[in-house]
Design an enzyme around this catalytic site. Structure first.
Site, PDB file in Angstrom:
ATOM      1  N   ASN A   8      83.654  59.472  53.439  1.00  0.00           N
ATOM      2  CA  ASN A   8      82.459  59.326  54.275  1.00  0.00           C
ATOM      3  C   ASN A   8      81.705  58.104  53.747  1.00  0.00           C
ATOM      4  O   ASN A   8      80.931  58.198  52.799  1.00  0.00           O
ATOM      5  CB  ASN A   8      81.638  60.613  54.140  1.00  0.00           C
ATOM      6  CG  ASN A   8      80.343  60.579  54.915  1.00  0.00           C
ATOM      7  OD1 ASN A   8      79.926  59.532  55.419  1.00  0.00           O
ATOM      8  ND2 ASN A   8      79.690  61.725  54.994  1.00  0.00           N
ATOM      9  N   ARG A  86      85.134  59.856  58.078  1.00  0.00           N
ATOM     10  CA  ARG A  86      83.990  59.905  58.978  1.00  0.00           C
ATOM     11  C   ARG A  86      83.862  58.520  59.615  1.00  0.00           C
ATOM     12  O   ARG A  86      83.768  57.513  58.909  1.00  0.00           O
ATOM     13  CB  ARG A  86      82.724  60.218  58.204  1.00  0.00           C
ATOM     14  CG  ARG A  86      81.516  60.299  59.094  1.00  0.00           C
ATOM     15  CD  ARG A  86      80.278  60.497  58.282  1.00  0.00           C
ATOM     16  NE  ARG A  86      79.140  60.708  59.158  1.00  0.00           N
ATOM     17  CZ  ARG A  86      77.920  60.973  58.696  1.00  0.00           C
ATOM     18  NH1 ARG A  86      77.710  61.061  57.403  1.00  0.00           N
ATOM     19  NH2 ARG A  86      76.933  61.149  59.537  1.00  0.00           N
ATOM     20  N   HIS A 174      75.326  62.092  64.087  1.00  0.00           N
ATOM     21  CA  HIS A 174      75.298  63.300  63.243  1.00  0.00           C
ATOM     22  C   HIS A 174      76.147  64.429  63.841  1.00  0.00           C
ATOM     23  O   HIS A 174      75.927  65.613  63.563  1.00  0.00           O
ATOM     24  CB  HIS A 174      73.850  63.835  63.052  1.00  0.00           C
ATOM     25  CG  HIS A 174      73.028  63.021  62.100  1.00  0.00           C
ATOM     26  ND1 HIS A 174      71.703  62.741  62.309  1.00  0.00           N
ATOM     27  CD2 HIS A 174      73.351  62.426  60.939  1.00  0.00           C
ATOM     28  CE1 HIS A 174      71.241  62.009  61.321  1.00  0.00           C
ATOM     29  NE2 HIS A 174      72.225  61.791  60.477  1.00  0.00           N
ATOM     30  N   GLY A 203      67.431  64.658  57.129  1.00  0.00           N
ATOM     31  CA  GLY A 203      67.795  64.107  55.823  1.00  0.00           C
ATOM     32  C   GLY A 203      67.268  62.693  55.755  1.00  0.00           C
ATOM     33  O   GLY A 203      66.298  62.360  56.437  1.00  0.00           O
ATOM     34  N   ARG A 234      64.451  54.187  58.600  1.00  0.00           N
ATOM     35  CA  ARG A 234      64.620  53.775  60.009  1.00  0.00           C
ATOM     36  C   ARG A 234      63.427  54.243  60.838  1.00  0.00           C
ATOM     37  O   ARG A 234      62.875  55.309  60.573  1.00  0.00           O
ATOM     38  CB  ARG A 234      65.914  54.361  60.577  1.00  0.00           C
ATOM     39  CG  ARG A 234      67.156  53.656  60.069  1.00  0.00           C
ATOM     40  CD  ARG A 234      68.422  54.360  60.521  1.00  0.00           C
ATOM     41  NE  ARG A 234      69.028  55.120  59.453  1.00  0.00           N
ATOM     42  CZ  ARG A 234      69.977  56.045  59.607  1.00  0.00           C
ATOM     43  NH1 ARG A 234      70.432  56.334  60.810  1.00  0.00           N
ATOM     44  NH2 ARG A 234      70.476  56.679  58.566  1.00  0.00           N
ATOM     45  N   ASP A 276      61.856  58.595  50.151  1.00  0.00           N
ATOM     46  CA  ASP A 276      62.290  59.910  49.676  1.00  0.00           C
ATOM     47  C   ASP A 276      61.182  60.937  49.905  1.00  0.00           C
ATOM     48  O   ASP A 276      60.069  60.777  49.396  1.00  0.00           O
ATOM     49  CB  ASP A 276      62.634  59.795  48.178  1.00  0.00           C
ATOM     50  CG  ASP A 276      63.385  60.999  47.699  1.00  0.00           C
ATOM     51  OD1 ASP A 276      62.784  62.083  47.607  1.00  0.00           O
ATOM     52  OD2 ASP A 276      64.595  60.863  47.433  1.00  0.00           O
ATOM     53  N   MET A 277      61.501  61.975  50.651  1.00  0.00           N
ATOM     54  CA  MET A 277      60.481  62.971  50.996  1.00  0.00           C
ATOM     55  C   MET A 277      59.893  63.631  49.753  1.00  0.00           C
ATOM     56  O   MET A 277      58.695  63.919  49.698  1.00  0.00           O
ATOM     57  CB  MET A 277      61.096  64.012  51.943  1.00  0.00           C
ATOM     58  CG  MET A 277      60.118  64.994  52.500  1.00  0.00           C
ATOM     59  SD  MET A 277      58.762  64.215  53.426  1.00  0.00           S
ATOM     60  CE  MET A 277      59.396  64.230  55.095  1.00  0.00           C
ATOM     61  N   GLY A 321      68.980  67.360  53.902  1.00  0.00           N
ATOM     62  CA  GLY A 321      68.281  67.452  52.603  1.00  0.00           C
ATOM     63  C   GLY A 321      66.854  67.974  52.729  1.00  0.00           C
ATOM     64  O   GLY A 321      66.423  68.826  51.936  1.00  0.00           O
ATOM     65  N   ILE A 322      66.118  67.488  53.716  1.00  0.00           N
ATOM     66  CA  ILE A 322      64.725  67.938  53.891  1.00  0.00           C
ATOM     67  C   ILE A 322      64.710  69.322  54.545  1.00  0.00           C
ATOM     68  O   ILE A 322      64.022  70.239  54.080  1.00  0.00           O
ATOM     69  CB  ILE A 322      63.939  66.924  54.765  1.00  0.00           C
ATOM     70  CG1 ILE A 322      63.913  65.543  54.094  1.00  0.00           C
ATOM     71  CG2 ILE A 322      62.534  67.429  55.041  1.00  0.00           C
ATOM     72  CD1 ILE A 322      63.382  64.409  54.978  1.00  0.00           C
ATOM     73  N   GLU A 324      66.912  71.656  54.580  1.00  0.00           N
ATOM     74  CA  GLU A 324      67.469  72.740  53.767  1.00  0.00           C
ATOM     75  C   GLU A 324      66.576  73.085  52.571  1.00  0.00           C
ATOM     76  O   GLU A 324      66.618  74.199  52.074  1.00  0.00           O
ATOM     77  CB  GLU A 324      68.854  72.328  53.220  1.00  0.00           C
ATOM     78  CG  GLU A 324      69.908  72.252  54.291  1.00  0.00           C
ATOM     79  CD  GLU A 324      71.168  71.513  53.836  1.00  0.00           C
ATOM     80  OE1 GLU A 324      71.448  71.479  52.622  1.00  0.00           O
ATOM     81  OE2 GLU A 324      71.862  70.963  54.710  1.00  0.00           O
ATOM     82  N   ASN A 325      65.797  72.088  52.116  1.00  0.00           N
ATOM     83  CA  ASN A 325      65.103  72.270  50.831  1.00  0.00           C
ATOM     84  C   ASN A 325      63.586  72.311  50.881  1.00  0.00           C
ATOM     85  O   ASN A 325      62.973  72.820  49.945  1.00  0.00           O
ATOM     86  CB  ASN A 325      65.508  71.149  49.864  1.00  0.00           C
ATOM     87  CG  ASN A 325      66.982  71.183  49.550  1.00  0.00           C
ATOM     88  OD1 ASN A 325      67.474  72.179  49.048  1.00  0.00           O
ATOM     89  ND2 ASN A 325      67.691  70.111  49.871  1.00  0.00           N
ATOM     90  N   GLU A 372      79.462  68.345  56.301  1.00  0.00           N
ATOM     91  CA  GLU A 372      80.255  67.418  57.112  1.00  0.00           C
ATOM     92  C   GLU A 372      81.659  67.237  56.543  1.00  0.00           C
ATOM     93  O   GLU A 372      82.625  67.074  57.279  1.00  0.00           O
ATOM     94  CB  GLU A 372      79.530  66.064  57.190  1.00  0.00           C
ATOM     95  CG  GLU A 372      78.243  66.144  57.999  1.00  0.00           C
ATOM     96  CD  GLU A 372      77.229  65.077  57.650  1.00  0.00           C
ATOM     97  OE1 GLU A 372      77.016  64.813  56.451  1.00  0.00           O
ATOM     98  OE2 GLU A 372      76.638  64.491  58.578  1.00  0.00           O
TER      99      GLU A 372
HETATM  100  P1  AMP Z   1      70.164  63.877  52.815  1.00  0.00           P
HETATM  101  O1  AMP Z   1      70.233  62.517  53.433  1.00  0.00           O
HETATM  102  O2  AMP Z   1      70.561  64.975  53.760  1.00  0.00           O
HETATM  103  O3  AMP Z   1      70.850  63.979  51.480  1.00  0.00           O
HETATM  104  O4  AMP Z   1      68.605  64.156  52.508  1.00  0.00           O
HETATM  105  C1  AMP Z   1      67.856  63.323  51.677  1.00  0.00           C
HETATM  106  C2  AMP Z   1      66.381  63.663  51.850  1.00  0.00           C
HETATM  107  O5  AMP Z   1      66.166  65.045  51.525  1.00  0.00           O
HETATM  108  C3  AMP Z   1      65.458  62.844  50.955  1.00  0.00           C
HETATM  109  O6  AMP Z   1      64.314  62.424  51.684  1.00  0.00           O
HETATM  110  C4  AMP Z   1      65.054  63.859  49.910  1.00  0.00           C
HETATM  111  O7  AMP Z   1      63.776  63.595  49.362  1.00  0.00           O
HETATM  112  C5  AMP Z   1      65.001  65.132  50.732  1.00  0.00           C
HETATM  113  N1  AMP Z   1      64.997  66.311  49.866  1.00  0.00           N
HETATM  114  C6  AMP Z   1      65.990  66.782  49.083  1.00  0.00           C
HETATM  115  N2  AMP Z   1      65.559  67.862  48.386  1.00  0.00           N
HETATM  116  C7  AMP Z   1      64.267  68.064  48.755  1.00  0.00           C
HETATM  117  C8  AMP Z   1      63.248  69.014  48.396  1.00  0.00           C
HETATM  118  N3  AMP Z   1      63.492  69.981  47.514  1.00  0.00           N
HETATM  119  N4  AMP Z   1      62.039  68.894  48.979  1.00  0.00           N
HETATM  120  C9  AMP Z   1      61.774  67.917  49.868  1.00  0.00           C
HETATM  121  N5  AMP Z   1      62.690  66.999  50.248  1.00  0.00           N
HETATM  122  C10 AMP Z   1      63.898  67.072  49.702  1.00  0.00           C
END
Ligand code: AMP
Length: 384
Positions: A8, A86, A174, A203, A234, A276-277, A321-322, A324-325, A372
């Site tokens: 990927n 991918r 996606h 994410g 983006r 980064d969130m 990432g956002i 799920e977490n 994925e």
């Molecule tokens: P991905 O591209 O799916 O890997 O997601 C990356 C994004 O998920 C980034 O903005 C990370 O800051 C966010 N992320 C991962 N873990 C957390 C968390 N525990 N709380 C908030 N955002 C998260």
């Protein structure tokens, strides 16, 4: 023994995994992050992290060579029988994975202008894997495939018709993630999966998809991976007039605008702090809070749009990432959606439970971690 390799290749990362010919648990998973002078390669087997082979990670082809060298050491006597790739863009013709041959490579190369930041890396990955594993079947798994049967109104822009015929369409991306989540939903909640489901893949890249009875009917992403929700870097949805203004009044070139829209906008552009969130959630800066507010508001709008595309909504699924977490982001997106029957159970949400809506809520809200790689591995296996 034979095995399946998945690749990927993203704009600045390279994810990979190795699966056996049967079963859904990978033998090896790994990732090169931040391809460039600060690139980092991590590699894990079922027994934990392992040390990768030495090698350069300064560009995509070096990173891929280093990954393949590390894999050859790790896999010992296992032989890669099939490689699943991918591929971000499958154009008009592909609604499912396809065996790669020279004709397909030509077709995919012709689509490079449709996805200039992703497609060339995907193709480079294919070439490198062909060279490294000449005996293996190579399979392309397209991010656009899941969306290929959108109704006309969700497939077109209101441009002169000839552009639709040339392929200027709302492709949606996606798709591998949405494919995985839809299938998982069919396993864990078949009645919901047969209904109207909005999936939010949140994410670093972010989009939403309206899935009705397992089929994509609308997506927030369109012609490119820029449209829809704001992302890490983006912009998301943007009035085309802004692009004209940047060209005509600010004198920016197409390349400069491309760089700005893909790499300096979104959460990073709004906050001026980070893409980064997690970093933004920790920050006290008002700009970080505004960037998050914008992200939340656009996500709420798009859940409404996805529901409208399906004539209502039975379930909302968070992933990425956002999604799920971050319990906070999920709760805030759902906060003003009681009118759609969306109501969160905060204790379930804080626990990242699979179902996070309250007992009485009309609409089920769920968290389903995406995978994925597994979608690619399963598709590739069918060609072995
Ligand atoms: P991905 O591209 O799916 O890997 O997601 C990356 C994004 O998920 C980034 O903005 C990370 O800051 C966010 N992320 C991962 N873990 C957390 C968390 N525990 N709380 C908030 N955002 C998260």
């Amino acid at each position: 023994m034979s095995a399946i390799l998945t690749l990927n290749a993203g704009s600045s990362s390279l994810k990979f995994s190795v699966y056996q010919m049967e079963g859904d648990t990978p033998l090896v998973t790994g990732k090169v992050d931040s391809i460039g002078p600060n690139g980092v390669l991590s590699l894990k087997t079922a027994n934990g992290a392992i040390t990768p082979a030495d090698g350069s990670l300064v560009n995509h082809s070096d990173a891929l060579a280093t990954v393949l060298k590390s894999l050859k050491l790790t896999l010992e006597d296992r032989e890669i029988a099939v490689v699943g790739h991918r591929v971000v863009h499958g154009g008009l013709n592909y609604d499912k994975p396809a065996l790669i041959n020279e004709t397909l490579i030509e077709e995919l190369t012709a689509l490079e202008p449709f996805a200039p930041l992703h497609q060339p890396h995907n193709l480079a990955g294919i070439r490198a894997a062909q060279a490294a594993f000449p005996q293996a079947a190579q399979v392309a798994c397209f991010d656009t495939a899941f969306h290929r049967h959108h109704p006309y109104v969700n497939d077109t822009f209101a441009l002169p018709r000839s552009y639709y015929d040339k392929g200027v369409r709302r492709y949606g991306f996606h798709g591998l993630s949405y494919d995985y989540i839809s299938r998982k939903l069919a396993e864990v909640a078949p009645t919901l999966a047969a209904g109207r489901v909005a999936i939010a893949h949140l994410g670093n890249g972010a989009s939403m998809c309206a899935v009705h009875n397992g089929k994509s009917v609308a997506s927030t992403m369109g012609f490119s991976a820029l449209d829809g929700l704001p992302m890490g870097t983006r912009c998301g949805q943007l009035d085309a007039g802004v692009v004209l203004y940047l060209m005509q009044q600010e004198g920016m070139s197409a390349d400069e605008i491309e760089t700005m829209l893909y790499t300096r906008s979104g959460l990073l552009g709004l906050s001026g702090i980070s893409n980064d969130m997690r970093t933004l959630e920790r920050s006290d800066a008002p700009e970080a809070a505004q960037a998050i507010d914008y992200f939340i508001f656009r996500a709420q709008r798009e859940v409404g749009a996805m529901a409208a595309a399906m004539g209502g909504i039975d379930a909302l699924v968070f992933s990425g990432g956002i999604g799920e977490n971050s319990a906070t982001i999920r709760a805030r997106i759902c906060e003003r959606m009681a009118w759609m029957g969306i109501e969160i159970d905060h204790s379930r949400n804080d626990d990242n439970a699979q179902v996070i809506s309250s007992e009485m809520a009309r609409t089920t809200v769920m968290v389903i971690p995406t995978n994925e790689e597994l979608v690619i591995a399963r598709a590739a296996r069918a060609f072995a």
